[in-house]
Design an enzyme around this catalytic site. Structure first.
Site, PDB file in Angstrom:
ATOM      1  N   GLN A 247      16.956 -47.667  28.583  1.00 17.60           N
ATOM      2  CA  GLN A 247      15.811 -47.868  29.468  1.00 17.60           C
ATOM      3  C   GLN A 247      16.087 -47.299  30.856  1.00 17.60           C
ATOM      4  O   GLN A 247      15.208 -46.684  31.465  1.00 17.60           O
ATOM      5  CB  GLN A 247      15.475 -49.353  29.582  1.00 17.60           C
ATOM      6  CG  GLN A 247      14.344 -49.631  30.564  1.00 17.60           C
ATOM      7  CD  GLN A 247      13.802 -51.024  30.476  1.00 17.60           C
ATOM      8  OE1 GLN A 247      13.287 -51.426  29.445  1.00 17.60           O
ATOM      9  NE2 GLN A 247      13.901 -51.795  31.549  1.00 17.60           N
ATOM     10  N   GLU A 248      17.309 -47.478  31.357  1.00 13.86           N
ATOM     11  CA  GLU A 248      17.645 -46.951  32.680  1.00 13.86           C
ATOM     12  C   GLU A 248      17.507 -45.431  32.711  1.00 13.86           C
ATOM     13  O   GLU A 248      17.029 -44.854  33.701  1.00 13.86           O
ATOM     14  CB  GLU A 248      19.064 -47.370  33.055  1.00 13.86           C
ATOM     15  CG  GLU A 248      19.203 -48.873  33.278  1.00 13.86           C
ATOM     16  CD  GLU A 248      20.647 -49.305  33.432  1.00 13.86           C
ATOM     17  OE1 GLU A 248      21.474 -48.483  33.877  1.00 13.86           O
ATOM     18  OE2 GLU A 248      20.958 -50.467  33.099  1.00 13.86           O
ATOM     19  N   GLN A 342      11.753 -21.799  46.074  1.00 11.47           N
ATOM     20  CA  GLN A 342      11.845 -20.355  46.303  1.00 11.47           C
ATOM     21  C   GLN A 342      10.504 -19.781  46.741  1.00 11.47           C
ATOM     22  O   GLN A 342      10.448 -18.895  47.611  1.00 11.47           O
ATOM     23  CB  GLN A 342      12.325 -19.664  45.019  1.00 11.47           C
ATOM     24  CG  GLN A 342      12.614 -18.181  45.177  1.00 11.47           C
ATOM     25  CD  GLN A 342      13.869 -17.906  45.991  1.00 11.47           C
ATOM     26  OE1 GLN A 342      14.699 -18.796  46.165  1.00 11.47           O
ATOM     27  NE2 GLN A 342      14.005 -16.698  46.496  1.00 11.47           N
ATOM     28  N   GLY A 369      22.820 -42.023  36.338  1.00  9.83           N
ATOM     29  CA  GLY A 369      22.590 -42.578  35.010  1.00  9.83           C
ATOM     30  C   GLY A 369      23.418 -41.928  33.924  1.00  9.83           C
ATOM     31  O   GLY A 369      23.141 -42.118  32.731  1.00  9.83           O
TER      32      GLY A 369
END
Length: 384
Positions: A247-248, A342, A369
């Protein structure tokens, strides 16, 4: 110009999306530059966010939350990063990581003590895992918690801790049994107002995310009651941390979605207004080709993350799926934002232009993460 409605949206989520978009525009965007300059959001902003339902949206109402599910968290995150009020507010850590650990693994007393005040913004929460000598390898952490009488005594240090300067609660990864490897890791919640020996170090200077406080934390003989051991059983910390990683990582993907949409819209607006060689920058073939590439990637990422959220809701989004989504979305987002910068030319290198902060934030997605390399290794372990 860019229009995408996630397949899991319904009327309630449409209303939430509109409300969050308005809140970001009114209460976050005007303060973003100041927050970046001071290195953190205003403390009272947490309470404002709590008042509008931005905090702990998926926590059950019985614990002070708003009774939603991950879709509600995802939409709040998406609108935060799609609008210019994006990077300074650390709600992802607070609501979608910390609150979920307490909800899933906390005792009934812990849920009732902490979650209602987290939902109102009265308490801000951080999670402290990383140490100067231990990042992804959590088994190598050296912060120790030992029993002395009827209290834990914590000694050690943590680094790169989001919300660290303002946290009232710190879910701290410690070794309660240094000889047991992963089975010796526990999570203990430190209530900072009551913790003698707890000290906040520097609000660390970073490449990006200048408005989100990121800290060193020090624990010098910090005494914590046993009631603050998350779940009440030692040795469960590593399993608890691993359970929520999918989930993270999905939260990072949703964040990237919102930010990439904003990068595309910002760059189209810039190219429309910018005059070069007697015409609009937008009319140059190279500009149109690059924008076509970025919009295509943006739509593909939205579709991919859309499916990931739906699978997560059905309980089908496993660790390997999360690793695949996280590394690919992060890398594609950074490449696309680089193209947008850019097209801004020299203006893109100036801090006053929004695209410059998006560029540095997109770089973090490939690291936070779990780095791209760690994600690929996790995927490849299935090959034998």
């Amino acid at each position: 110009m860019f229009d995408y409605r996630f397949s899991w949206m319904d009327d309630e989520l449409d209303m939430l999306s509109d409300a969050m978009r308005g809140f970001v525009e009114k209460e976050m965007s005007p303060h973003e530059a100041r927050w970046q300059a001071q290195g953190h959001v205003d403390r009272d902003f947490w309470r404002k966010a709590g008042e509008v339902g931005m905090l702990c949206a998926s926590i059950p109402e019985e614990y002070g939350g708003h009774g939603g599910d991950f879709r509600h968290e995802a939409m709040i995150t998406y609108q935060q990063y799609a609008g210019r009020g994006h990077s300074s507010f650390g709600n992802g850590v607070h609501s979608q990581i910390c609150a979920w650990y307490i909800l899933e693994f906390g005792t009934e007393d812990q849920k009732k003590r902490w979650l209602p005040k987290m939902a109102t913004g009265e308490l801000v929460c951080a999670i402290a895992m990383t140490e100067p000598g231990a990042g992804s390898d959590l088994q190598s952490i050296r912060t120790r918690a030992r029993m002395d009488g009827n209290e834990y005594v914590i000694d050690g240090s943590k680094v790169y801790i989001s919300n660290g300067q303002q946290a009232d609660l710190v879910i701290t990864a410690v070794k309660t049994d240094p000889e047991a490897g992963a089975k010796g890791v526990s999570l203990i919640v430190v209530e900072t107002a009551q913790a003698q020996g707890f000290r906040r170090g520097r609000n660390l200077e970073k490449l990006g995310l200048h408005g989100q406080d990121t800290s060193e934390l020090f624990f010098d003989g910090v005494r914590v009651p046993p009631e603050n051991l998350l779940g009440g059983v030692e040795g469960q910390g590593f399993r608890q941390l691993m359970t929520n990683l999918a989930q993270e990582r999905l939260v990072i993907c949703v964040t990237a979605c919102g930010m990439l949409r904003r990068a595309l819209e910002t760059t189209i607006a810039f190219a429309t207004d910018r005059r070069i060689f007697g015409g609009r920058l937008l009319d140059k073939q190279n500009t149109r080709f690059r924008l076509a590439e970025v919009e295509t990637v943006t739509r593909v990422i939205h579709g991919y993350v859309d499916d990931c959220v739906a699978r997560h809701r059905r309980g089908e989004f496993d660790a390997v799926s999360a690793a695949m989504a996280k590394w690919w979305v992060a890398e594609q987002t950074f490449e696309a934002v680089n193209k947008c910068l850019q097209l801004h030319g020299g203006a893109g290198y100036m801090a006053e232009y929004d695209i410059s902060s998006m560029f540095t934030e997109a770089r973090l997605y490939t690291i936070a993460g779990g780095s791209t390399e760690t994600m690929k290794d996790l995927i490849a372990r299935r090959y034998g």
